[in-house]
Design an enzyme around this catalytic site. Structure first.
Site, PDB file in Angstrom:
ATOM      1  N   LYS A 180       2.293   6.420   5.698  1.00 59.24           N
ATOM      2  CA  LYS A 180       1.661   4.921   5.835  1.00 59.24           C
ATOM      3  C   LYS A 180       0.770   4.876   7.077  1.00 59.24           C
ATOM      4  O   LYS A 180       0.520   3.453   7.331  1.00 59.24           O
ATOM      5  CB  LYS A 180       2.910   4.405   4.623  1.00 59.24           C
ATOM      6  CG  LYS A 180       3.402   5.011   3.151  1.00 59.24           C
ATOM      7  CD  LYS A 180       3.942   3.496   2.415  1.00 59.24           C
ATOM      8  CE  LYS A 180       4.941   4.065   1.191  1.00 59.24           C
ATOM      9  NZ  LYS A 180       5.380   3.425   1.339  1.00 59.24           N
ATOM     10  N   PRO A 216       0.952  -1.405   0.356  1.00 60.63           N
ATOM     11  CA  PRO A 216      -0.569   0.617   0.032  1.00 60.63           C
ATOM     12  C   PRO A 216       0.874   0.989  -0.439  1.00 60.63           C
ATOM     13  O   PRO A 216       1.837   1.374   0.718  1.00 60.63           O
ATOM     14  CB  PRO A 216      -1.055   0.274   1.228  1.00 60.63           C
ATOM     15  CG  PRO A 216      -0.915  -1.912   1.973  1.00 60.63           C
ATOM     16  CD  PRO A 216       0.200  -1.841   1.727  1.00 60.63           C
ATOM     17  N   GLU A 217       0.471   2.460  -0.589  1.00 57.43           N
ATOM     18  CA  GLU A 217       1.185   3.350  -1.217  1.00 57.43           C
ATOM     19  C   GLU A 217       0.605   4.123  -0.324  1.00 57.43           C
ATOM     20  O   GLU A 217      -0.113   4.246   0.352  1.00 57.43           O
ATOM     21  CB  GLU A 217       1.443   3.700  -2.223  1.00 57.43           C
ATOM     22  CG  GLU A 217       2.540   2.895  -2.769  1.00 57.43           C
ATOM     23  CD  GLU A 217       3.356   3.529  -4.188  1.00 57.43           C
ATOM     24  OE1 GLU A 217       3.496   4.262  -4.832  1.00 57.43           O
ATOM     25  OE2 GLU A 217       3.201   2.164  -4.492  1.00 57.43           O
ATOM     26  N   ARG A 237      12.807  -4.521  -4.461  1.00 52.96           N
ATOM     27  CA  ARG A 237      11.994  -3.563  -4.719  1.00 52.96           C
ATOM     28  C   ARG A 237      12.471  -3.713  -6.461  1.00 52.96           C
ATOM     29  O   ARG A 237      12.945  -2.755  -7.129  1.00 52.96           O
ATOM     30  CB  ARG A 237      11.505  -2.297  -4.160  1.00 52.96           C
ATOM     31  CG  ARG A 237      11.723  -1.993  -2.987  1.00 52.96           C
ATOM     32  CD  ARG A 237      10.534  -2.995  -2.061  1.00 52.96           C
ATOM     33  NE  ARG A 237       9.039  -2.570  -2.631  1.00 52.96           N
ATOM     34  CZ  ARG A 237       8.542  -1.656  -1.875  1.00 52.96           C
ATOM     35  NH1 ARG A 237       9.522  -1.300  -1.186  1.00 52.96           N
ATOM     36  NH2 ARG A 237       7.295  -0.958  -2.269  1.00 52.96           N
TER      37      ARG A 237
END
Ligand SMILES: [Zn+2]
Length: 277
Positions: A55, A2-3, A265
């Site tokens: 976040k 989730p961003e 990533r």
């Protein structure tokens, strides 16, 4: 993962559903939260507000108590009507808040803690956050100063560092750098102030558009999908992310990808639109 935009939307949905409502039931699979509940029950408190900070998702209850959760890779908050079947297995439940109209369930959240307002002011996780791109009080100058001081690290790594600016995750990292024409491997220490300004000025409206707060910009979320292009089709919602080997939407060059950094990533870019100097 989730961003910031996802957390912002989740917080907004939780706020609409829960704010002003009395907690009629509380359950948790996390022992530290259960201990707080045993000492000073969550049941009977009113939910004052739900908000995102970077976040982190904060749920503030009456009686000076705040629940901080962080989704990391796997966590999510769901809202259900009482009695509605959950979309996740019950054993993935970490926190459950019942009200008379909604049940909010946090699944697989790895980080969850109760804090007082005083604890919140001292929370290292929150105090070290850089300016929040999605906050109405976003401090652009501070964000630019932190980027300029980020040192000899790649701009891709700097954009994920929540101490520099809060809210950008892996998808937006690649999309923003593409839109700015900046190669992800370029060192922050070698970029000009104008480059940082461009990154911030692209990232802010893009992320805000994905919260649904700026639909008039023509970039809106479509059935919950993240969009950075103006195409409505599910195939064409992103410029480079996840598109390795496919032709660049601007120049046709095959999109490149590499895994870098501690979490390996994936980063995506167009070798022609984002040249290395
Ligand atoms: Zn290109």
């Amino acid at each position: 993962m989730p961003e910031g935009d996802t957390i912002f939307r989740a917080a907004a949905a939780l706020h609409r559903a829960l704010a002003g409502r009395v907690v009629t039931g509380f359950d948790t699979a996390l022992a530290p939260l259960a201990r707080v509940h045993d000492d000073s029950p969550i049941t009977g408190r009113t939910v004052d507000r739900c908000e995102s900070v970077g976040k982190h998702l904060l749920i503030t209850f009456s009686g000076d108590l705040v629940l901080r959760t962080h989704m990391r890779m796997s966590g999510s908050w769901h809202l259900y009507r009482p009695g509605e079947r959950w979309q996740r297995r019950p054993n993935a439940m970490r926190v459950r808040l019942d009200t008379d109209t909604w049940v909010a369930v946090a699944f697989d959240v790895p980080v969850a803690e109760f804090l007082t307002t005083r604890d919140l002011g001292r929370s290292r996780a929150l105090n070290t956050l850089g300016p929040d791109l999605l906050s109405p009080a976003f401090n652009r100058d501070e964000a630019l100063a932190r980027m300029a001081g980020a040192g000899a690290r790649s701009i891709a790594e700097v954009l994920l560092d929540q101490r520099v600016i809060a809210g950008i995750g892996n998808v937006f990292k690649s999309e923003v750098l593409f839109l700015c024409g900046i190669h992800p491997d370029r060192l922050a220490s070698m970029l000009a102030p104008a480059d940082f300004a461009r990154v911030v000025d692209v990232a802010v409206p893009l992320m805000r558009a994905n919260t649904g707060a700026a639909a008039s910009s023509g970039i809106v979320t479509y059935r919950g999908l993240r969009r950075t292009t103006r195409q409505a089709s599910g195939e064409e919602t992103l410029w480079v992310y996840g598109r390795v080997g496919k032709p660049c939407r601007k120049c046709g060059t095959p999109i490149a990808s590499a895994k870098r950094g501690i979490d390996a990533r994936s980063t995506y870019w167009c070798p022609a639109c984002q040249p290395l100097p």
